[in-house]
Write a protein that holds these residues in place. Structure first.
Motif, PDB file in Angstrom:
ATOM      1  N   TYR A 103      14.538  51.820 -10.718  1.00 30.62           N
ATOM      2  CA  TYR A 103      15.585  52.793 -12.636  1.00 30.62           C
ATOM      3  C   TYR A 103      14.420  52.983 -13.627  1.00 30.62           C
ATOM      4  O   TYR A 103      13.752  52.234 -14.208  1.00 30.62           O
ATOM      5  N   ALA A 104      14.414  54.210 -13.791  1.00 31.30           N
ATOM      6  CA  ALA A 104      13.625  54.725 -14.874  1.00 31.30           C
ATOM      7  C   ALA A 104      15.048  55.653 -15.314  1.00 31.30           C
ATOM      8  O   ALA A 104      16.008  55.793 -15.244  1.00 31.30           O
ATOM      9  N   ALA A 105      15.410  54.762 -16.814  1.00 33.36           N
ATOM     10  CA  ALA A 105      16.032  55.115 -18.016  1.00 33.36           C
ATOM     11  C   ALA A 105      15.456  56.923 -18.277  1.00 33.36           C
ATOM     12  O   ALA A 105      14.606  56.737 -19.395  1.00 33.36           O
ATOM     13  N   HIS A 106      16.388  57.677 -17.830  1.00 37.08           N
ATOM     14  CA  HIS A 106      16.029  58.868 -18.137  1.00 37.08           C
ATOM     15  C   HIS A 106      16.825  59.503 -17.846  1.00 37.08           C
ATOM     16  O   HIS A 106      18.716  59.963 -17.787  1.00 37.08           O
ATOM     17  N   LEU A 107      16.968  60.954 -18.967  1.00 40.13           N
ATOM     18  CA  LEU A 107      18.085  61.999 -19.288  1.00 40.13           C
ATOM     19  C   LEU A 107      17.802  62.828 -18.220  1.00 40.13           C
ATOM     20  O   LEU A 107      19.846  63.345 -18.020  1.00 40.13           O
ATOM     21  N   LYS A 108      17.337  63.195 -16.974  1.00 42.17           N
ATOM     22  CA  LYS A 108      17.883  63.569 -15.435  1.00 42.17           C
ATOM     23  C   LYS A 108      18.926  62.559 -14.990  1.00 42.17           C
ATOM     24  O   LYS A 108      18.812  62.890 -13.412  1.00 42.17           O
ATOM     25  N   GLY A 109      18.376  61.629 -15.233  1.00 43.01           N
ATOM     26  CA  GLY A 109      19.973  60.734 -14.097  1.00 43.01           C
ATOM     27  C   GLY A 109      21.206  61.221 -13.520  1.00 43.01           C
ATOM     28  O   GLY A 109      21.527  61.711 -14.302  1.00 43.01           O
ATOM     29  N   GLU A 110      21.700  60.608 -12.167  1.00 43.91           N
ATOM     30  CA  GLU A 110      22.362  61.455 -11.639  1.00 43.91           C
ATOM     31  C   GLU A 110      23.294  60.560 -12.304  1.00 43.91           C
ATOM     32  O   GLU A 110      24.479  60.631 -11.584  1.00 43.91           O
ATOM     33  N   LYS A 111      23.524  59.456 -11.926  1.00 41.70           N
ATOM     34  CA  LYS A 111      24.177  58.167 -11.871  1.00 41.70           C
ATOM     35  C   LYS A 111      24.580  57.334 -13.201  1.00 41.70           C
ATOM     36  O   LYS A 111      23.484  57.191 -13.509  1.00 41.70           O
ATOM     37  N   TYR A 112      24.909  56.830 -13.897  1.00 38.21           N
ATOM     38  CA  TYR A 112      25.028  56.039 -15.114  1.00 38.21           C
ATOM     39  C   TYR A 112      24.886  54.527 -14.179  1.00 38.21           C
ATOM     40  O   TYR A 112      24.843  54.349 -13.225  1.00 38.21           O
ATOM     41  N   TYR A 113      24.214  53.833 -15.454  1.00 35.09           N
ATOM     42  CA  TYR A 113      23.754  52.597 -15.447  1.00 35.09           C
ATOM     43  C   TYR A 113      24.445  51.440 -14.168  1.00 35.09           C
ATOM     44  O   TYR A 113      24.442  50.533 -13.965  1.00 35.09           O
ATOM     45  N   ASP A 114      26.194  52.092 -14.994  1.00 33.67           N
ATOM     46  CA  ASP A 114      27.035  50.624 -14.461  1.00 33.67           C
ATOM     47  C   ASP A 114      27.732  51.208 -13.271  1.00 33.67           C
ATOM     48  O   ASP A 114      28.650  50.666 -13.019  1.00 33.67           O
ATOM     49  N   GLU A 115      27.296  52.557 -12.836  1.00 34.42           N
ATOM     50  CA  GLU A 115      27.453  53.080 -10.660  1.00 34.42           C
ATOM     51  C   GLU A 115      26.884  52.144 -10.389  1.00 34.42           C
ATOM     52  O   GLU A 115      27.270  52.809  -9.339  1.00 34.42           O
ATOM     53  N   ILE A 116      25.636  51.746 -10.046  1.00 37.79           N
ATOM     54  CA  ILE A 116      24.576  51.131  -9.298  1.00 37.79           C
ATOM     55  C   ILE A 116      24.952  49.543  -9.053  1.00 37.79           C
ATOM     56  O   ILE A 116      26.110  49.051  -9.954  1.00 37.79           O
ATOM     57  N   SER A 117      24.588  49.624  -7.558  1.00 35.85           N
ATOM     58  CA  SER A 117      24.924  48.452  -7.262  1.00 35.85           C
ATOM     59  C   SER A 117      22.981  47.446  -6.783  1.00 35.85           C
ATOM     60  O   SER A 117      22.315  47.981  -6.582  1.00 35.85           O
ATOM     61  N   TYR A 118      22.911  46.894  -8.471  1.00 40.57           N
ATOM     62  CA  TYR A 118      21.621  46.755  -8.003  1.00 40.57           C
ATOM     63  C   TYR A 118      21.883  44.860  -7.364  1.00 40.57           C
ATOM     64  O   TYR A 118      21.512  43.877  -7.494  1.00 40.57           O
ATOM     65  N   GLU A 119      22.417  45.175  -5.402  1.00 36.38           N
ATOM     66  CA  GLU A 119      21.990  44.089  -4.903  1.00 36.38           C
ATOM     67  C   GLU A 119      20.447  43.628  -4.468  1.00 36.38           C
ATOM     68  O   GLU A 119      20.146  42.236  -4.284  1.00 36.38           O
ATOM     69  N   GLY A 120      19.429  44.430  -4.329  1.00 39.60           N
ATOM     70  CA  GLY A 120      18.401  43.257  -4.058  1.00 39.60           C
ATOM     71  C   GLY A 120      17.453  43.649  -5.927  1.00 39.60           C
ATOM     72  O   GLY A 120      17.682  43.296  -6.697  1.00 39.60           O
ATOM     73  N   GLY A 121      16.119  43.610  -5.634  1.00 43.60           N
ATOM     74  CA  GLY A 121      15.116  43.139  -6.583  1.00 43.60           C
ATOM     75  C   GLY A 121      15.231  44.483  -7.623  1.00 43.60           C
ATOM     76  O   GLY A 121      15.345  45.654  -7.001  1.00 43.60           O
ATOM     77  N   SER A 122      15.081  44.530  -8.725  1.00 36.29           N
ATOM     78  CA  SER A 122      15.336  45.632  -9.751  1.00 36.29           C
ATOM     79  C   SER A 122      14.600  45.468 -10.675  1.00 36.29           C
ATOM     80  O   SER A 122      13.806  44.276 -11.318  1.00 36.29           O
ATOM     81  N   ALA A 123      13.646  46.540 -11.043  1.00 40.47           N
ATOM     82  CA  ALA A 123      13.058  47.124 -12.565  1.00 40.47           C
ATOM     83  C   ALA A 123      13.216  48.161 -13.129  1.00 40.47           C
ATOM     84  O   ALA A 123      13.641  48.990 -12.494  1.00 40.47           O
ATOM     85  N   PHE A 124      13.314  47.900 -14.054  1.00 39.55           N
ATOM     86  CA  PHE A 124      13.865  48.562 -15.598  1.00 39.55           C
ATOM     87  C   PHE A 124      12.520  49.184 -16.110  1.00 39.55           C
ATOM     88  O   PHE A 124      11.735  48.684 -17.047  1.00 39.55           O
ATOM     89  N   LEU A 125      12.174  50.680 -16.122  1.00 39.08           N
ATOM     90  CA  LEU A 125      11.135  51.663 -17.038  1.00 39.08           C
ATOM     91  C   LEU A 125      11.819  52.089 -18.241  1.00 39.08           C
ATOM     92  O   LEU A 125      12.408  52.812 -18.041  1.00 39.08           O
ATOM     93  N   VAL A 126      11.268  51.825 -19.241  1.00 40.76           N
ATOM     94  CA  VAL A 126      11.574  51.673 -20.874  1.00 40.76           C
ATOM     95  C   VAL A 126      10.513  52.818 -21.323  1.00 40.76           C
ATOM     96  O   VAL A 126       9.810  51.669 -21.090  1.00 40.76           O
TER      97      VAL A 126
END
Length: 288
Positions: free
Chosen positions: A207-230
């Protein structure tokens, strides 16, 4: 006791504090302070330098009994233990008010395969899903240290950085980690693209923290493995790197802000994913 500021060992210690190329060439780093020494793995400590005042207190047993015992343990395993004058201690220290102890330790070494595949195996064996932090060209030492510390609190499996990221063995970074440097796996990669590809091969969504994001970070279900790009504090994530992400996400903003401090953003993202995993585990446990 070392009293001369021109002593060759003093010059080497100053170089370790000030120059990343010296640290990397020697495979060593310098750290200071009682807390950092207390938590450092004994097996990695190579040299210990004690200010006269602290040395006298230790020898008389006035305080810091655990420090004295650890110094003795390090000495038994072959570490150099040297007393220095207060003037020398100030010279080799990166802080305005040294705590009386500085030490030299071996750098840590991890591989991307070790971090990513190891996290995948733990997941397959009943552990929690993998969680990673990917950093591109972070420049502030305090930010990097804070992110490592936050990563430990959130249960991150590793912090992976681009070569353009500030040196993790920078004295200010080391202090900011508050000891997490010893416990959180990390590495620099020549290609974030290759690392992202390896993450995807191991079922980790990026997941990329980006101004073009269509969903807010708390609207996503992190069910599997996750990596955040900052990304970089000023420029954000490079477009070519962001394009490799599985999804863009954003953090809600009031006022005229476009983004948060990089370390704050990383904390929100990591804890959101970590909290989702904990909540899901609680549901499973209750159901059982």
């Amino acid at each position: 006791m070392i009293t001369s500021l021109t002593n060759m060992r003093v010059k080497q210690l100053v170089a370790l504090q000030e120059k990343s190329r010296v640290r990397n060439r020697e495979g060593l780093f310098a750290a200071e302070g009682i807390k950092m020494f207390e938590e450092a793995p004994v097996c990695r400590i190579r040299e210990i330098y004690l200010g006269r005042e602290l040395r006298e207190q230790l020898s008389k047993g006035i305080r810091y009994e655990t420090i004295w015992k650890k110094v003795a343990e390090c000495k038994r395993q072959g570490s150099l233990v040297e007393q220095v004058s207060e003037e020398v201690l100030k010279k080799i220290s990166d802080t305005q008010t040294p705590q009386g102890i500085l030490f030299v330790a071996e750098q840590f070494s991890y591989s991307s395969e070790e971090l990513i595949k190891g996290a995948r195996e733990r997941w397959e064996n009943g552990g929690r899903p993998p969680l990673f932090l990917l950093l591109e060209d972070i420049q502030d030492p305090g930010n990097l240290g804070t992110m490592l510390r936050t990563g430990e609190g959130a249960g991150v499996d590793g912090v992976i950085m681009s070569r353009g990221t500030v040196d993790i063995y920078n004295p200010k970074t080391i202090r900011s980690t508050m000891g997490s440097l010893y416990r959180v796996p990390f590495l620099y990669t020549d290609s974030l693209g290759q690392t992202i590809a390896l993450l995807k091969e191991n079922d980790v969504l990026v997941y990329a923290a980006h101004l073009k994001g269509e969903k807010y970070y708390d609207e996503i279900s992190y069910e599997g493995g996750s990596a955040f790009l900052v990304g970089n504090e000023g420029r954000g994530i490079k477009e070519e790197t962001a394009a490799l992400a599985d999804a863009y996400l954003k953090i809600p903003m009031e006022g005229r802000l476009e983004s948060l401090n990089a370390a704050v953003a990383a904390a929100l993202l990591l804890y959101q994913a970590s909290g989702y995993v904990r909540n899901e585990k609680k549901k499973i446990d209750k159901g059982a």
